[in-house]
Design an enzyme around this catalytic site. Sequence first.
Site, PDB file in Angstrom:
ATOM      1  N   ASP A 134     -12.550  -5.952  -1.710  1.00  0.00           N
ATOM      2  CA  ASP A 134     -12.074  -4.804  -2.481  1.00  0.00           C
ATOM      3  C   ASP A 134     -13.171  -4.185  -3.353  1.00  0.00           C
ATOM      4  OD1 ASP A 134     -10.838  -3.563  -5.021  1.00  0.00           O
ATOM      5  OD2 ASP A 134      -9.113  -3.673  -3.693  1.00  0.00           O
ATOM      6  N   TRP A 163      -7.256  -1.621  -3.308  1.00  0.00           N
ATOM      7  CA  TRP A 163      -7.340  -1.547  -1.845  1.00  0.00           C
ATOM      8  C   TRP A 163      -6.759  -2.806  -1.201  1.00  0.00           C
ATOM      9  CZ3 TRP A 163      -7.536   3.178  -1.884  1.00  0.00           C
ATOM     10  CH2 TRP A 163      -8.454   3.916  -2.612  1.00  0.00           C
ATOM     11  N   ASP A 164      -6.957  -3.958  -1.833  1.00  0.00           N
ATOM     12  CA  ASP A 164      -6.338  -5.184  -1.331  1.00  0.00           C
ATOM     13  C   ASP A 164      -4.818  -5.068  -1.333  1.00  0.00           C
ATOM     14  OD1 ASP A 164      -8.331  -6.965  -0.519  1.00  0.00           O
ATOM     15  OD2 ASP A 164      -8.727  -7.641  -2.548  1.00  0.00           O
ATOM     16  N   LEU A 165      -4.265  -4.614  -2.448  1.00  0.00           N
ATOM     17  CA  LEU A 165      -2.811  -4.552  -2.574  1.00  0.00           C
ATOM     18  C   LEU A 165      -2.205  -3.509  -1.641  1.00  0.00           C
ATOM     19  CD1 LEU A 165      -2.600  -4.924  -6.450  1.00  0.00           C
ATOM     20  CD2 LEU A 165      -1.892  -6.618  -4.746  1.00  0.00           C
ATOM     21  N   GLY A 168      -2.360  -4.933   1.854  1.00  0.00           N
ATOM     22  CA  GLY A 168      -1.310  -5.917   2.080  1.00  0.00           C
ATOM     23  C   GLY A 168       0.036  -5.275   2.356  1.00  0.00           C
TER      24      GLY A 168
END
Length: 410
Positions: A134, A163-165, A168
């Site tokens: 991220d 960006w990770d969230l 996901g």
Amino acid sequence: MYKLLQGLRVVEGAAFIAGPSCTMHMAQMGAEVIRFDNIGGGPDFTRWPVASNGKSFYWEGMNKGKKSVALNLSSDEGRELAVAIATAPGDNAGLFVTNYPVNGFLSYDRLKEKRDDIICLRVMGWADGAPAMDPTVNAACGVPLMTGPDNYNGPVNHSLPAWDLITGAYAAFAMMSAIHDRQRSGRGHDVRLPLSDVAMACLSHTGQVAEVLESGGDRERCGNDLFGALGRDFLCKDGRRIMLVALTGNQWRGLVKALNVGEQVAALESQTGISFSGSDAGIRYEHREALCGVLASAIAEWNSEELGQVLDTHKVTWGRYQTVHEAVTQDGRMVNGNPIFASIDNPSGMNYPAAGPAASFGELPRGALQAAPVLGAHTDEVLAEVLRLPEHEIGRLHDAGIVANGGASA
């Protein structure tokens, strides 16, 4: 936890945020999620934030409601077990989420050899297989260089792994789309989801790719202003700061009335020949310095509590700046009194409120929130029930150090 995905079995071989959050969302909607890790824990098993005893709050937050299998993934036999679990039979199985390399022992081709209709969703850094996380994707996409004060030249990172969230959440959507297609067509899917593509897709969806192409340059920093509309932080008489947003004409008119600044705004309109009460939010943004000067003078005469009541009366969109500790312990809308939270006992040994599904489904009751498992707590169960291994074979795997039960270390 809901039972909307009850019957689905999803296997996870992933670390950090994007992959684990995808399967956590699915687990909280009722899917059976089996996560495998190396004996002793993977690279995210001790990730911060941690409790005073060193146990990871992050790990138990990301793995609520999952089952845990501990394997020796450095051994050929341990890797074979991982592949077998991911490709185990069942009409609602063969669903695998991973961030392992494309060409490793968990490659799509290897999985497809074992199960032709496998759906493998692979979270990646870059589409070409180059590693990224991220913070590095965020640096590459340009967001830190348009965030922060307008008189600052360096990058401004943020603490939220956006960006990770987002990846996901999108991964869960992509997985459900692939499942729906497999139910109709019978085919599997090799789904690849790079963080970099998610980031640039978000910038495209919000017009920011087109913006720089048309302008030939980058957007100027605007500090705490809301780009393209009137929104800014203001200081109250008691030293508290609030965030005010007037995106629509109705919101702006309500704000002017709440602060009783109609005469001052009318004077600005007379000077500029522009009406600020229309639907074009950009006009208020272009004249934000003059408008916010009027608002700031009025707000400085109010204590935040009294001002909040007045703003609520006039349906103004606003929020009080508060710390995470204040949000968790004092704001009844956030955690205490929020039905998505429930207090549970966690592997760290601590009992605290944890979040279940963010969505509510009308009158459908929420099931009990399930905590994350102790590492390896379901090893024997999965080997026996999913892989149908006999007891003596499971014992042999333990004796050989190929598998471990809960709490075992490397």
